[in-house]
Design an enzyme around this catalytic site. Structure first.
Site, PDB file in Angstrom:
ATOM      1  N   TYR A 160       0.821  -1.217   0.000  1.00  0.00           N
ATOM      2  CA  TYR A 160       0.000   0.000   0.000  1.00  0.00           C
ATOM      3  C   TYR A 160       0.852   1.264   0.000  1.00  0.00           C
ATOM      4  O   TYR A 160       0.715   2.140  -0.838  1.00  0.00           O
ATOM      5  CB  TYR A 160      -0.911   0.016   1.237  1.00  0.00           C
ATOM      6  CG  TYR A 160      -1.766   1.249   1.303  1.00  0.00           C
ATOM      7  CD1 TYR A 160      -2.993   1.278   0.660  1.00  0.00           C
ATOM      8  CD2 TYR A 160      -1.335   2.400   1.963  1.00  0.00           C
ATOM      9  CE1 TYR A 160      -3.776   2.415   0.672  1.00  0.00           C
ATOM     10  CE2 TYR A 160      -2.111   3.542   1.981  1.00  0.00           C
ATOM     11  CZ  TYR A 160      -3.330   3.542   1.333  1.00  0.00           C
ATOM     12  OH  TYR A 160      -4.087   4.671   1.346  1.00  0.00           O
ATOM     13  N   ASP A 183       4.410  12.921  12.351  1.00  0.00           N
ATOM     14  CA  ASP A 183       3.905  12.424  11.083  1.00  0.00           C
ATOM     15  C   ASP A 183       5.072  12.083  10.161  1.00  0.00           C
ATOM     16  O   ASP A 183       5.971  12.880   9.969  1.00  0.00           O
ATOM     17  CB  ASP A 183       2.980  13.506  10.511  1.00  0.00           C
ATOM     18  CG  ASP A 183       3.020  13.613   9.010  1.00  0.00           C
ATOM     19  OD1 ASP A 183       2.982  12.557   8.367  1.00  0.00           O
ATOM     20  OD2 ASP A 183       3.067  14.736   8.507  1.00  0.00           O
TER      21      ASP A 183
END
Lengths: 336, 671
Positions: free
Chosen positions: B173, B543
């Site tokens: 992914y 992040d």
């Protein structure tokens, strides 16, 4: 005109730099990088105002060079930890290549030098080498001096194999070459005499085993050790930045070379020579070969600058004036 | 079910999930129970970044990130709350967790035990694929070698103790999000699976029959993009290649254990901010890629919400995503047929082409010394950045159509985004403080001696070679926190900082007139200011999605900037320190986690403290419109969001921002 007004006062700036003020160091480095004529004058005055003691007698200027991928940045990070453990402050100038087409550069080395902890006693400035292919740009040396005025150890990291790239040895007290295990290039260069012999040799990545050992023994066999006891014996070490092994020993060897320079009375004089060379380079840029000839030629100038007690930067101003009064008229008449 | 008046047997639908979690364990538990009541058949837990990277909610790096992209789980108490009134013996739970997978699985097992459910009754998946974290997702903690050890520990533990668990979900992914072509996706995902299985075989923790089961339990997490025919062929190629690898490399005889089992989330990064309603048809078409072919059909599907490029989806948006799946599985006749693509020569030719390309690239990875080495040397990252750059170029040039972005951009005003909430969910700003309060109360209420003993035991296990799971489960029961568990391992294993992959690979973007013009402007502005223009690109917070920041960094270099790329996971303090040391003309901050307000505010205050408030700051990321105004009011010079797809315009803008901040005239004509 805003930009010119924003130039810092060189005297005050020099004072703050010597007081080890980090913001001042940052501003001083910006000033030394600035190509505008006003900024260049200010920069020369800044250098002339830095305390002579720091520039000639204390601190340690180290050049670290080696081929891409040898692990120089990781090794730098490991050395920084050792030095910080010994209570020393560290300034780093990391020089990366820039693109010959766009002039742009990606300076990614900080990433590998950060330990994650914020430390006010470590200062990193990355620099693109800006098309002076293989060599170091003219700003590197004065920048390292400003850092020397503010930090105990100044390390200049450059990418390089072969003679041209070991330019860093022309502006640092101690040159350390990092060799890549299992790559014969550096050994070939040394053997062929293409590369000037560095003061300390280290094979990184000793954790990979056999290949590193083999490279180390080849390097050792290549080195011709001096017969005279007073001469510097180039150590060839092995280390692993990843495992943290051999780093203390490397720091010790670098320090040993500095002590040797000091014992031989070479530390101050070599720094004076770097400085003289830079002044000549600067005059050459400004007035061309004609200017140098007019001021008596390179050899005479060199002698003059080496004899000067204290700062050769003061001499720079004088030489500039001398040129303008003695020779500039001649230039003008020549031009006519 | 009737078909031509004949009773037909329908296949069982896939597991339907929604990747969700936010704010707190309690709020997420409510959301999960609502979703299950709406017909969702499994759970997919999104954890917040501090949980994924092993920090407690009160750690400085966690600031602004708690409860943002997922649920914060700091200890057993949170985990029990998360599954309150959800019987774990009946649930199938997927956890997107990697670096701290062993810890979250331990908490899950401990929470189940407290419900009276034994480990062997549990069903679910831990993502547990650390390799792609180094390449794309960025939530790694430890260096590759100890990370692989943790991965293999989980696998050998579950194969014996939780036989129905999928211990690792090898992710292609994120490779696609990082720029991988279908061929690269196939090659790198399969090479990763091989690296993990080889490593387990080498540990000797499992015998031959258990090993075959382990191959059978290896599952994959795949991405489906908009080129859905090719994507469908990619899935068929996966099935074929995995069957061969299982048979030839690992000697698995039972065909069932050689099945390519995979879950899917369709491509989130391809979703657009302009005309976001178009994402609905994108999502549906992408779902077809992984369902049409019965022999290569997904086992579990989670769909993004239509508005993910705008911000966090609301419960209603998630419901819409679930209903898409339900319509396809339960209303249409898809599940009444065998494989409808078998025998198509066109499909077969495409599958062949993908298989051959992937096999070639897998040989290349083997030459690098295997997947782990290929990641460590930066080889894979370079390949991905190259592909990603090529893709960005086709978008810029208009060769690749993106409706509503680089063509057909005219639009009527959308009633979907004009509501009072702008069409997205806001995380309550108080959530972080409340989580910290709960954490403190929890720490105060536990038995310190138990915690100490459990942590000592964990240290011994980590230093020795024993399986990490038993001692981690003991830590879970003792009340150890996520930060404490991770710290023990950080101290023993060390921390990893990844190569950026951009230093060597980034080729010049060519010599188009625009690029030449930009280079000229950059050079001239540098001359005006005395030295070449220098910018810093950094990602504050936890992040790890670094692709956007890397694209900006590469592009800026191509138009002549000197770029200090700071990489991921830095505090605003570190970034500001670097900006000062480096003497840059501009700072670019990239934040995709939704924590932009807190992090940018922090950075601006620190700059002011250093007397650098004149330094322009720009922000890139998923930033809602009203936040954009808010940021600008705080002093941010520009905000770029996914709708700003023209990199040349951004670059022209950067030069002008620097000019304005230094008292120079802007370049007026558009670049």
């Amino acid at each position: 005109m805003i930009a010119v007004r924003a130039l810092p006062n060189p005297g005050t700036l020099a004072e703050s730099v010597s007081a080890r003020d980090r913001s001042a160091v940052a501003r001083a480095l910006n000033l030394l990088d600035d190509k505008r004529p006003d900024a260049r004058r200010y920069a020369a005055r800044l250098l002339a105002t830095l305390p002579a003691d720091r520039l000639y007698r204390t601190g340690h200027l180290i050049g670290l060079t080696g081929p891409p991928g040898a692990g120089k940045s990781s090794l730098t990070a490991a050395l920084v930890q050792v030095w910080r453990g010994r209570g020393l402050s560290v300034g780093i100038l990391a020089v990366d290549p820039s693109s010959p087409i766009s002039g742009g550069a990606l300076l990614g080395d900080r990433l590998r030098m950060l330990s994650g902890e914020l430390d006010d006693k470590v200062f990193i400035r990355s620099l693109a080498c800006r098309g002076e292919f293989g060599g170091l740009s003219a700003e590197v040396w004065p920048m390292s001096l400003v850092m020397l005025a503010a930090f105990d150890i100044v390390l200049v990291e450059t990418v390089g194999v072969g003679q041209k790239e070991i330019d860093v040895s022309k502006l640092t007290d101690t040159t350390c070459f990092v060799a890549q295990p299992a790559s014969g290039d550096s050994i070939q260069f040394l053997k062929a005499g293409i590369m000037e012999v560095p003061h300390v040799l280290v094979v990184n990545k000793e954790d990979i085993g056999l290949a590193a050992k083999k490279t180390l023994s080849e390097l050792r066999s290549t080195l011709k050790q001096p017969s005279d006891d007073d001469d510097w014996r180039v150590p060839a070490l092995s280390a692993s930045a990843a495992q943290g092994t051999g780093i203390e020993a490397l720091a010790n060897s670098l320090e040993a070379h500095r002590s040797w320079l000091e014992r031989q009375g070479l530390l101050g004089s070599s720094r004076q020579r770097f400085q003289a060379e830079w002044v000549i380079k600067r005059l050459l840029e400004e007035f061309g070969r004609f200017g140098i000839e007019c001021l008596g030629g390179k050899t005479v100038l060199m002698e003059k600058l080496m004899d000067t007690q204290g700062s050769a930067f003061d001499q720079y101003d004088l030489l500039q004036e001398q040129f303008l009064s003695d020779c500039a008229g001649e230039t003008a008449s020549l031009a006519r | 079910m009737k078909n031509n008046d004949k009773e037909v047997k329908r296949d069982r639908p896939w597991l339907m999930r929604t990747y969700s979690g936010h704010s707190s364990a309690k709020a997420s538990n409510e959301l999960y129970r609502t979703n299950l009541a709406k017909g969702q058949t499994g759970l997919s837990v999104a954890f917040d970044l501090p949980t994924q990277t092993g920090y407690d909610a009160d750690h400085p790096l966690a600031r602004g990130e708690v409860g943002k992209v997922g649920v914060p789980i700091g200890h057993i108490g949170d985990m029990e709350t998360l599954f309150d009134q959800i019987p774990l013996d009946k649930m199938n739970t997927s956890m997107t967790i990697n670096a701290t997978a062993a810890w979250l699985l331990s908490l899950y097992i401990a929470a189940a035990e407290r419900q009276g459910v034994s480990p062997d009754q549990l069903q679910g998946t831990t993502q547990n694929d650390i390799v792609k974290e180094y390449l794309s997702r960025g939530t790694y903690i430890f260096p590759p070698a100890p990370s692989v050890r943790l991965t293999t520990d989980i696998i050998s533990y579950t194969v014996h103790q939780i036989p129905k668990w999928n211990p690792t979900n090898v992710c292609s992914y994120h490779l696609q999000e990082a720029g991988a072509t279908p061929t690269q996706e196939l090659a790198y995902a399969l090479s990763t699976a091989i690296a993990v299985l080889d490593a387990i075989r080498e540990t000797g923790q499992v015998d031959a029959s258990a090993f075959a089961n382990m191959v059978g339990r290896t599952s994959f997490f795949v991405n489906a993009g908009i080129r859905f025919i090719e994507e469908c062929c990619k899935m068929r190629a996966f099935v074929r290649m995995w069957d061969r690898i299982a048979k030839d490399r690992y000697g698995v005889e039972d065909p069932k254990l050689r099945r390519f089992r995979y879950g899917i989330q369709v491509n989130s990064l391809g979703l657009t901010e302009p005309q976001p309603e178009n994402n609905v048809q994108r999502i549906v078409l992408e779902m077809l890629a992984v369902t049409l072919s019965k022999n290569a059909r997904a086992r579990a599907i989670q769909l993004p919400a239509w508005n993910e490029a705008l911000g966090l989806p609301r419960p209603w948006d998630q419901q819409w995503a679930l209903r898409m799946q339900q319509v396809l599985a339960l209303e249409t006749d898809l599940l009444e047929y065998g494989d409808i693509l078998d025998g198509s020569p066109i499909i077969e030719a495409k599958v062949q082409e993908l298989v051959q390309g992937a096999e070639k690239e897998m040989r290349r990875v083997r030459e690098e010394g295997g997947m782990v080495q290929a990641v460590e040397t930066g080889y894979v990252k370079r390949q991905l950045v190259t592909s990603h750059t090529a893709r960005m170029r086709t978008i810029e040039s208009g060769d690749l159509n993106i409706i509503g972005v680089n063509c057909f951009t005219e639009t009527a005003e959308s009633p979907l985004t004009s509501g009072t909430d702008s069409g997205i969910m806001k995380v309550d700003a108080a959530a972080e403080l409340e989580q910290i309060e709960r954490l403190k109360a929890f720490r105060a209420g536990r038995n310190d001696a138990d915690v100490e003993a459990a942590l000592d035991n964990l240290k011994d296990t980590a230093r020795g070679g024993e399986n990490i799971m038993e001692s981690s489960i003991r830590c879970a029961h003792a009340g150890v926190t996520t930060g404490e568990w991770s710290n023990v391992l950080r101290n023993i294993f060390g921390e990893y900082r990844a190569p950026t992959g951009i230093d060597i690979s980034a080729q010049s973007m060519g010599r188009s007139d625009t690029v030449e013009l930009l280079r000229e402007r950059t050079r001239r502005t540098g001359e005006d200011l005395g030295r070449p223009l220098k910018i810093l690109v950094g990602k504050p917070g936890l992040d790890g999605h670094s692709n956007g920041a890397e694209q900006i960094a590469v592009k800026a270099r191509d138009v002549g900037f000197e770029v200090v790329y700071e990489g991921i996971r830095l505090t605003p303090e570190q970034i500001v320190k670097a900006a000062e040391e480096e003497g840059v003309h501009l700072i670019g901050l990239s934040v995709l986690s939704g924590s932009h307000l807190e992090l940018v505010d922090d950075a601006l205050k620190r700059l002011a403290k250093l007397g650098l408030s004149e330094l322009p700051v720009i922000v890139g990321g998923i930033v809602p419109v009203e936040d954009e105004q808010n940021l600008k009011a705080q002093g941010v010079a520009a905000v770029y969001t996914p709708k700003d797809s023209d990199m040349n315009l951004i670059m022209a803008d950067l030069v002008n921002i620097i000019r304005e901040h230094n008292g120079l005239k802007r370049f007026e004509d558009a670049a």
